[in-house]
Design a protein around this motif. Sequence first.
Motif, PDB file in Angstrom:
ATOM      1  N   LEU A 232       0.812  -1.221   0.000  1.00  0.00           N
ATOM      2  CA  LEU A 232       0.000   0.000   0.000  1.00  0.00           C
ATOM      3  C   LEU A 232       0.846   1.272   0.000  1.00  0.00           C
ATOM      4  CD1 LEU A 232      -2.891  -1.061   2.392  1.00  0.00           C
ATOM      5  CD2 LEU A 232      -2.933  -0.857  -0.094  1.00  0.00           C
ATOM      6  N   TYR A 240      -0.284   4.788  -1.246  1.00  0.00           N
ATOM      7  CA  TYR A 240      -1.362   4.772  -2.232  1.00  0.00           C
ATOM      8  C   TYR A 240      -2.673   4.999  -1.489  1.00  0.00           C
ATOM      9  CZ  TYR A 240       2.226   2.254  -4.935  1.00  0.00           C
ATOM     10  OH  TYR A 240       3.376   1.870  -5.560  1.00  0.00           O
ATOM     11  N   LYS A 242      -5.789   5.828  -2.204  1.00  0.00           N
ATOM     12  CA  LYS A 242      -7.064   5.261  -2.619  1.00  0.00           C
ATOM     13  C   LYS A 242      -7.116   3.762  -2.278  1.00  0.00           C
ATOM     14  CE  LYS A 242     -10.999   5.363  -4.986  1.00  0.00           C
ATOM     15  NZ  LYS A 242     -11.475   4.075  -4.529  1.00  0.00           N
ATOM     16  N   LYS A 243      -6.003   3.079  -2.586  1.00  0.00           N
ATOM     17  CA  LYS A 243      -5.926   1.645  -2.299  1.00  0.00           C
ATOM     18  C   LYS A 243      -6.062   1.393  -0.804  1.00  0.00           C
ATOM     19  CE  LYS A 243      -2.871  -0.747  -5.570  1.00  0.00           C
ATOM     20  NZ  LYS A 243      -1.482  -1.227  -5.658  1.00  0.00           N
ATOM     21  N   ASP A 246      -9.604   1.785   0.307  1.00  0.00           N
ATOM     22  CA  ASP A 246     -10.453   0.666  -0.083  1.00  0.00           C
ATOM     23  C   ASP A 246     -10.213  -0.551   0.812  1.00  0.00           C
ATOM     24  OD1 ASP A 246     -11.532   2.171  -2.014  1.00  0.00           O
ATOM     25  OD2 ASP A 246     -10.326   1.369  -3.656  1.00  0.00           O
ATOM     26  N   ARG A 247      -8.934  -0.827   1.038  1.00  0.00           N
ATOM     27  CA  ARG A 247      -8.628  -2.023   1.825  1.00  0.00           C
ATOM     28  C   ARG A 247      -9.071  -1.884   3.278  1.00  0.00           C
ATOM     29  NH1 ARG A 247      -3.395  -5.197   1.467  1.00  0.00           N
ATOM     30  NH2 ARG A 247      -2.871  -4.508  -0.630  1.00  0.00           N
ATOM     31  N   CYS A 274      -6.602   9.099   5.223  1.00  0.00           N
ATOM     32  CA  CYS A 274      -5.607   9.624   4.292  1.00  0.00           C
ATOM     33  C   CYS A 274      -4.903  10.859   4.836  1.00  0.00           C
ATOM     34  CB  CYS A 274      -6.252   9.902   2.940  1.00  0.00           C
ATOM     35  SG  CYS A 274      -6.860   8.369   2.217  1.00  0.00           S
TER      36      CYS A 274
END
Length: 522
Positions: A232, A240, A242-243, A246-247, A274
Motif C-alpha cells: 500500500l 497509495y 485510494k488503495k 479501499d482495503r 488519508c
Amino acid sequence: MINVFPKMYNDELLYSVIARYRRMCGLINKGAVIEDFYGRRQGMFQMLFPLHLNKLSSMIPLGNKITGEKLLLEHTMYPFYTKFLSEQISYSIKDSMLNKTNVSIMVKTCLNSRNVSVNKYLKYCPICVAEDKKTLGESYWRREHQFTGVFFCSKHMVQLQESKVMMRKINNQYVCPDDIKITNVSSINEEYKKYNLKYISLVKELIGADEKRLELFDINRFYRFKLYEIGLATKCGIIYNKKLFDRFSKFYPRGYLYLLKSSLGDDAENSWLCKFFSNKHNKSIVKHLLLLQFLRSSISEMFDKAENVEFKKSNYKKQIQVSKLDLNERKKEWMKIIHDNPDSLRCELRNINKAVYSYIYKYDRDWYHEVTPKNVKRNKGASIDWNKRDAEFLEKVKAAVNNIKNRSGKPVRISVGSIKRETGIEKKLDNIKLVKTRKYIETVVESKEEYLIRKIEWGITEILGNGETISKNKIRKKCVLNCYRTGKTKKFINDVIDTELDNINGISKPIEKNLYVSESLL
Ligand SMILES: [Zn+2]
C-alpha cells in the motif's frame, strides 16, 4: 499519614482504591477522603489524571513500596493516553501527575484535545463483579475496561456495562462497583466482538508498555514501512491513498468504525485515514490502534522498529514527466506574483494563485523554497504606510458596498465577509490601524434584521414588477425565508411582511426593526 490502606488489586483504577478506602473507613463526608490523602480539602483528584501522586503515596502506610510512580503506571490511565505522545509531552504530564497540585497546561491540552475521547461513565463486566464478590468479598473498577474503544471484557467475552459513575472531570463521589445496580445489557453487534478483542489486546500492550516514546515523525515512518510491506506504499514510503482507503474499508465493518467514532465517509481524500500520516498533530489513540490492527502489527513492533526504518531515496521526481515548458511558464508567473506582492507572507502568495503554487510545489519544491521569500515577522508600521493603505482600502470598500447594494438579483447581506470578498483584499480589514476603513464598515454592515427588511422589500418589488398578485407565501418563497421556522426571527419576518403589505394597502406603519433585535440574533 493514614493508618490503613486497602490492598490494591491488579489493574485497579486509583479512583477505585480510594473508593474502597472510603468505604473501609466508613467516611461519609467525601471531602474528608481527600483530606486524608492530601492534607487539604481540595478536589485534586481527577479520575483520569489524578494529581500529586507523590504526596498521596507518602501518606500511605507502606509508602516505600507504593511509590507515586507505581501508582501512575499501574493504576492510572497515564500509559494509555501518553504512549503516542512525544517524550517531552509525556514527561510533562507525568511530572504534573506526580508533583503538581494543579492541572498543567499540558494535561489540559491533552485532555481537551479533540483526539482524546474519554468515556462518559465508568464501565464494568457483570461477570467480573460477581466473581470478585465470590473470591475477594468485594469488587473493583478495572482500568482495562475504561479505555476508549473497549466494549467487551476480554476474560469473559461479554459486553461491558455502563455505570452511572461519571468519569470525566473531578468525581468525588467515590462509588464502588458493589454499590451500584448491576445490569446485563447486550446492545453491540456480536460480529464486532472479534475486532474489539484484538483491539483490547493492543490496549493491554499499551497498559504494560515501558516508558519509551517516539517522535510523531518516527511513528509515521513506521506506518509507511508497514504499508509498503503489504503493497500500500512505494519503496520510498509514498502511500497509495485510494488503495489504502479501499482495503481499510473492507477490513472493518462500517458499523464497527462508527462505534469507535472513526467512520471513514465515502470520500478517500477527505477521510481521516488519508490525512493520518502527516507529521503535524498528534493523532487519536483509537485510530492508532485501529491502524495497527489493520496492519497486523503491535505496539512492541512499532516501538522496536520505528527508529530504524529506512526508505530508498526518493526517485519520485525523476519518475514524473513534467513538461519543461509548462513548469517554466508557471515559474515565471510565480516570480511575478512575488514581485508584485513584496509585503506578502508565503500563505498569502499561495492564495493569489493556488494552481501555480501547487504545480511548482509539486514538481520543483527546491526551486520554490529557493525563490520564495521566507516568512519574516513583519515589522508592522515601519514598512507600511498605514494612512495610505487606509485611504486605499476605504475607496475599495466603498466601491464594494455600492456594488453589493446595486447588484441585481437576490440581495446579499452587507457584512465584513461579503465586503472582503467583493474587494478581493486578502488582508484583514479589521486591523486597528485602518481607522477610516473600519469606521466606514461599521456604519454600513447590516444587522440580520436590516438585511431581512431589505430582502423582503426587494422580493415585494420583484413580485409586483412582474405583475403578479402578492401573498405572504409568495414573498417568503421568493426571499427564501422558509428556513426560519421558529423563534424571534420568524415573528420578525411575519411582522415585516405584514407591515409592508399594510403599506401597499395604504395603511402606513413604520417597521420597528430594533424591537426584535436580541443578542442571539446578532
Ligand atoms: Zn469479565
